[in-house]
Design a protein around this motif. Structure first.
Motif, PDB file in Angstrom:
ATOM      1  N   CYS A  42      70.022  33.810  72.783  1.00  0.00           N
ATOM      2  CA  CYS A  42      71.129  33.506  74.118  1.00  0.00           C
ATOM      3  C   CYS A  42      71.820  32.540  73.743  1.00  0.00           C
ATOM      4  O   CYS A  42      72.970  32.374  74.466  1.00  0.00           O
ATOM      5  CB  CYS A  42      69.800  32.722  75.506  1.00  0.00           C
ATOM      6  N   TYR A  43      71.414  31.422  72.891  1.00  0.00           N
ATOM      7  CA  TYR A  43      72.856  30.085  72.596  1.00  0.00           C
ATOM      8  C   TYR A  43      73.402  30.874  71.862  1.00  0.00           C
ATOM      9  O   TYR A  43      74.799  30.400  72.017  1.00  0.00           O
ATOM     10  CB  TYR A  43      71.634  29.432  72.057  1.00  0.00           C
ATOM     11  N   THR A  44      73.250  31.417  69.882  1.00  0.00           N
ATOM     12  CA  THR A  44      74.113  32.463  69.921  1.00  0.00           C
ATOM     13  C   THR A  44      75.527  33.007  70.451  1.00  0.00           C
ATOM     14  O   THR A  44      76.760  32.797  70.485  1.00  0.00           O
ATOM     15  CB  THR A  44      74.110  32.858  68.653  1.00  0.00           C
ATOM     16  N   LEU A  45      75.457  33.521  71.410  1.00  0.00           N
ATOM     17  CA  LEU A  45      75.554  34.397  72.248  1.00  0.00           C
ATOM     18  C   LEU A  45      76.448  33.409  73.178  1.00  0.00           C
ATOM     19  O   LEU A  45      78.286  34.399  73.245  1.00  0.00           O
ATOM     20  CB  LEU A  45      74.921  35.560  73.121  1.00  0.00           C
ATOM     21  N   ASN A  46      75.866  32.361  73.834  1.00  0.00           N
ATOM     22  CA  ASN A  46      76.829  31.650  74.742  1.00  0.00           C
ATOM     23  C   ASN A  46      77.736  31.107  73.926  1.00  0.00           C
ATOM     24  O   ASN A  46      79.183  31.040  74.623  1.00  0.00           O
ATOM     25  CB  ASN A  46      75.787  30.884  75.388  1.00  0.00           C
TER      26      ASN A  46
END
Length: 435
Positions: free
Chosen positions: A246-250
């Motif tokens: 979810c960090y990488t997508l964000n």
């Protein structure tokens, strides 16, 4: 030498932040910790101690001795414990005039019965205050239930990411917060630090032209996360895309100022349990994803919760970088997740057939040529707390994550899971009470 000294200074203040003494005129927000699971000192206690408008007030646990030791160690004014450590001390916690940070344990519902405070921290993977094996953590799959309960009770909420198991649950939470006039923030703490904002500023300046590709990675070496962990439980909202993913997508969405238009391809590695069955269905230990963005931009993300040792014995270094390829060069931000400890912003510019390289640092907004509060030792959590307190007090925070940002992030996590064939994580069975 100066870089090493800077690191030492930041690290020492990170571990032992200078304490503020709020005045009565500042109407400080009093924070407490309620329940068997304690909030990580680095994420909550340190930032609160160094904020001029927050006070660490009380801690409650079943074991009074442990609660007292915890309070003494971290600077809480009061400690409560014993058989009535939670339920029996509502009168004490009624002294909390404004927000309270609360961790959720087995007596979580008691938190919502306490009056005269306005803020709850809905957290994931907390450390146990008592060090016991039976304490509960709050997994992703329970974020929706406890956030809704907190909002119904009239509490502002700082919500750990991912916001919920589904985009629809995320939308419902924000809709309720808006209806009740409450503050709800998904805690993507890295977004509040000057380092990632400096990278965004360089991109937006068009110094290097238009974005062509963004690649983000967050991969942790095996051992940082234990083999048995709630991150690997499908029913509780587990999976790497629900955690590091979810960090990488964000960060891809933030730096590109856009949302994906489609999921081009996915690869994933199933989590292997230490007991049969070896591979756990629907749980991705790692994933690699390629996304299409508007204007023919592409993006790729890599996420891994337990990167295997090389040759079975050599641990790998965590991957914590994001690389932006633009028409006129490239930008790489190393360590976008924990930039306070160390980070680097490497900017490569094409000029006359040659490649000019410069390296920047942005531990403060001033260093990053931007406006904003903060000092070099402030962690991402401290910057985030500053924004959250500003919002509660009616001030304009330096930056913010809004409702649509959180909904979109969860929506595209679900779209990626659909492409992998693993499917979305289960919806909560919590039913909103009839008003």
């Amino acid at each position: 030498m100066s870089a090493a000294l800077g690191f030492i200074k930041r690290f020492l203040k990170y571990r032992n932040p200078p304490e503020c003494s709020p005045t009565a005129e500042s109407r400080p927000l009093k924070f407490g910790v309620v329940g068997a699971a304690a909030i990580a000192p680095a994420a909550i206690i340190g930032p609160a101690k160094s904020h001029p408008e927050t006070v660490l007030y009380a801690v409650a646990a079943r074991d009074k001795a442990r609660a007292t030791a915890f309070a003494k160690r971290h600077g809480f004014a009061k400690a409560y414990g014993g058989p009535n450590g939670y339920q029996g001390n509502a009168a004490h916690f009624n002294e909390l005039r404004l927000p309270i940070f609360a961790s959720f344990g087995q007596n979580s519902s008691t938190i919502l019965k306490l009056t005269r405070y306005t803020f709850l921290y809905v957290a994931t993977r907390l450390s146990c205050l008592a060090g016991c094996s039976h304490c509960e953590k709050l997994p992703n799959g329970l974020h929706y239930e406890w956030t809704m309960k907190a909002l119904i009770a009239g509490k502002h909420v700082l919500l750990e990411k991912p916001s919920a198991n589904t985009a629809e649950e995320t939308r419902q939470m924000f809709d309720l917060a808006e209806k009740k006039g409450l503050v709800l923030l998904e805690a993507f703490h890295y977004r509040f630090h000057p380092a990632v904002q400096r990278v965004k500023a360089i991109i937006d300046s068009k110094e290097l032209g238009a974005v062509k590709n963004i690649s983000a990675a967050l991969a942790l070496t095996s051992g940082i996360i234990k083999a048995v962990d709630i991150r690997f439980d499908f029913a509780l909202g587990g999976g790497s895309l629900m955690d590091t993913g979810c960090y990488t997508l964000n960060v891809i969405r933030y730096l590109s100022s856009s949302n994906p238009t489609s999921v081009i391809s996915t690869e994933h590695t199933l989590y292997k349990s230490i007991s049969p069955p070896a591979s756990v269905p629907n749980i991705d230990r790692a994933a690699a994803v390629t996304l299409a963005l508007p204007n023919d931009v592409t993006a790729s993300l890599k996420t891994d919760l337990r990167v295997p040792f090389k040759y079975g014995v050599i641990p790998t270094l965590p991957e914590l970088n994001v690389v932006i390829t633009l028409e006129g060069g490239e930008i790489e931000l190393y360590n976008y997740v924990m930039p306070t400890l160390y980070h680097s912003i490497t900017v490569k510019t094409k000029s006359g057939g040659k490649l000019a390289t410069r390296v920047e640092k942005a531990y403060t907004f001033k260093e990053g040529k931007m406006e904003g509060k903060g000092e070099a030792w402030w962690t991402t959590y401290r910057f985030q707390l500053e924004a959250f307190v500003d919002r509660i007090k009616g001030r304009t925070p330096q930056t913010w994550l809004d409702k649509e940002d959180s909904i979109a992030n969860m929506h595209w996590i679900e779209q990626i899971y659909a492409k992998t064939g693993l499917g979305s994580r289960p919806k909560s069975d919590y039913v909103l009470p009839q008003s």
